[in-house]
Enzyme design. Structure first.
Site, short mmCIF file in Angstrom:
data_model
loop_
_atom_site.label_atom_id
_atom_site.label_comp_id
_atom_site.label_asym_id
_atom_site.label_seq_id
_atom_site.Cartn_x
_atom_site.Cartn_y
_atom_site.Cartn_z
CG LEU A 190 -0.65 13.20 3.78
CD1 LEU A 190 -0.74 12.01 4.72
CD2 LEU A 190 -1.72 14.23 4.12
CG ASN B 61 4.73 19.70 -2.22
OD1 ASN B 61 4.63 20.85 -1.77
ND2 ASN B 61 4.90 19.43 -3.50
CG LEU C 51 2.16 7.96 3.46
CD1 LEU C 51 3.67 7.82 3.35
CD2 LEU C 51 1.76 8.41 4.86
CB SER D 288 -2.86 6.51 -2.26
OG SER D 288 -2.37 7.82 -2.48
CE1 TYR E 190 0.73 -0.80 -9.74
CE2 TYR E 190 1.69 -2.39 -8.24
CZ TYR E 190 0.65 -1.53 -8.59
OH TYR E 190 -0.43 -1.42 -7.75
N GLY F 232 -0.27 10.02 -1.89
CA GLY F 232 0.65 10.25 -3.01
C GLY F 232 1.63 11.37 -2.76
N GLY F 233 2.01 11.53 -1.51
CA GLY F 233 2.99 12.57 -1.20
C GLY F 233 2.37 13.91 -0.83
#
Lengths: 300, 300, 300
Positions: free
Chosen positions: A218, A220, A213, A211, A55, A215-216
């Protein structure tokens, strides 16, 4: 519930949330700020920290460790999960192509570097990050057993393994794997359908969910599927007087495999509100409303 | 290694290569030439001969047998594998459509004809050639058991079976299946990913690998995928100072399920050089380079 | 045969046919006519009646029950199968979206309503109609166990479950599931190939087969695949001096998992002739002729 009470995955016996640290390097926190964040989510009852060696291009573990040593009393309130086996091209190594490596040599050296960076003596749970087609099961298990005997790692799991890959390793390891960390969200719940969570329930352990959500996606929505799902989540957010995010997490949490969901944000209020906003009793009808929105058709 | 030392698949305990005879009829060998070829590959340490009743329109076994009887001392140095269950339309039978047949009646008559053609008294290992949806598991196992009791066949395996089909038959047969012979090459390694080799490792037996050179596609790359893979194999051949073919075989052999690879060429120097040229220590990075070339994208 | 003689699925020990009642409401039968139909198929040896709560918008069970009470002596000649877990939008309930529900609460209330509508005291076999991703295995098994203890249900199975979903529930239920009812016909025999019938054979129970005539597609072939299959079935019907329908049923029945096929027509002569016309010894070659017609290519 479908997880046996004597599950080896005791550390998440009753917990629902973990804090993910894969974006820690992006948060631009000082060590003191990291420590504050960390204490704050401990106060919220979130004691599992999800790491991986890679990471932040191999930097996040170090940043976490730099905070941890500022207050040694915090360490023992923490359950540290980290991962190994991805070899990433990086300025910090001589890897020439991204690949996976489950050789005992790499696992051991990865664990030792993680311990150094995290500045701890013991990893609570170590996961194999990706299924390595070259995984020699016997070598991995001998390595796991030695790492545990040496006190360097407490428990072992995997991530992104198929049902069959999980079964092979878990069978040879006498059923001691504690989790399979997989992607789970309203846009991608393959793991609920392809046998992965069936296999985990058979083994009486819980998935960790990354993930949640999407990876965003939701926030956009770029695809028709995402637009349908977001529309549905928005309606449910109004109905349950909560947020879109809260519904998305609640949808994953509702699954009987009891996913342990991982929050990725470094904003404490995002975590606190996600925890709060997902505390809804999503009805079966509404759970399937999301299913239908995701699939684009009704149940058969 | 991931195969138990007490594997029933003892005959390939430490072997890596088998000689395939499916093109024997094409080689235009006299019986004496076949015997010479056969002795020569025995000298190379390759003692497993892979046959099937249908090879060469049911003629290859006979050609092999015609050579074998020229020198009876050779037989006992040999491990004869043959297959049954494909019923092929041929001038030599009354079959009207290609199909599969795992009836006891067909297995027994196929074995008897194979013994006659091969001019031997005992088939070392018999494989079911293709998964027959009409396979009656109990009938097959009773048949196997009788063939073994009668001394006609030593051990049993399958070919091209799915993980689930292997598990069903192996479970009922008390885990006595010794292999699943499947296609494995850098263009098609589904068996590494769809559970087939996972299941074999769980059963502690090794796959046999057919089409390691992708049926010639590696020498005459017609698809984008083949072109990427060939480009990659060529680079590695230079790096490891070996041949494209050597790298392709090494790539399959590197897998922890320990595939037993089958050479299909009747040119002894092709076999000798493939054996020699595949003796490279392919690094994990380079193994994954081939993976990436085959998939057309990096590892996730 | 591949089903153990001590199969828990005793009720279909030697039977091949069940009568389906999902179209009962369409038949426009009086209670007396239904009773006559029911006695008539009992006379043909068909004693299994296949129901579901939802058939005919929740009306078919009632119509069946109305007939059954006209002659109490008939009940005990019958093996009643019914299903639960689909929640269908209907004027008779407050469901707002079609979904699945395997909560104990719903199963119990569904069973009680089925008992009322069927006007019987005991459901012989209860199936979960569709795999509910929210199925809590422990809750379901506790519920099944209680329903059996109370004498309300004799045995339990599933329908449309994947191999993995079947394995999870059956494993926890100590192998007591008695069937998995799946679609099986010459246009769709995925269950023969994707592990579903492998898993049933491993568990020593038989599938029930729905839609053996592909929902009428065999009589009104709209796709190229259906046209190929119908052409093939017609040729075989001539060869075996039987009907297209007879060949289609025989093709399903021929499978070693021993499918119990469900007749959907309310015309007694249709059932009688289907039973009679399917009593052919379909050769392996002809079975594979249908396979080839369905796939559009020869066997590999």
């Amino acid at each position: 519930m479908t997880v046996a009470s004597d599950s080896p995955f005791q550390f998440v016996g009753n917990e629902t949330w973990a804090q993910g640290y894969w974006r820690l390097a992006d948060w631009q926190f000082s060590a003191q700020q990291t420590l504050s964040f960390l204490k704050a989510h401990l106060d919220l009852g979130v004691s599992i920290g999800d790491h991986a060696d890679i990471y932040g291009d191999y930097r996040c573990e170090q940043l976490f460790g730099n905070a941890l040593i500022l207050d040694p009393s915090v360490r023992h309130q923490f359950h540290v999960v980290t991962k190994c086996d991805i070899q990433l091209v990086s300025s910090s190594n001589s890897v020439s192509i991204n690949h996976y490596d489950t050789s005992a040599k790499h696992i051991v050296s990865s664990v030792e570097r993680s311990l150094e960076r995290l500045q701890i003596e013991h990893i609570d749970t170590l996961l194999l990050h990706r299924p390595d087609l070259l995984m020699d099961v016997d070598e991995v298990i001998a390595c796991f057993t030695r790492l545990r005997a040496e006190g360097k790692v407490g428990a072992f799991g995997v991530s992104n393994f198929s049902a069959s890959q999980f079964e092979l390793l878990n069978h040879r390891f006498d059923g001691q794997l504690v989790t399979n960390q997989v992607e789970l969200n309203p846009l991608n719940f393959d793991a609920f359908e392809n046998g992965i969570t069936d296999r985990l329930q058979m083994a009486a352990v819980r998935p960790m969910a990354w993930s949640c959500l999407a990876g965003g996606s939701l926030f956009n929505a770029q695809t028709e599927q995402a637009q349908r799902v977001v529309g549905c989540l928005r309606e449910l957010a109004i109905k349950y007087e909560t947020s879109l995010e809260g519904v998305a997490y609640a949808w994953v949490i509702r699954h009987p495999s009891k996913p342990l969901v991982i929050n990725g944000s470094g904003k404490l209020n995002r975590l606190a509100s996600a925890m709060e906003q997902s505390k809804i009793s999503l009805s079966r009808e509404d759970w399937y409303r999301v299913w239908v929105a995701s699939k684009g058709h009704g149940v058969p």
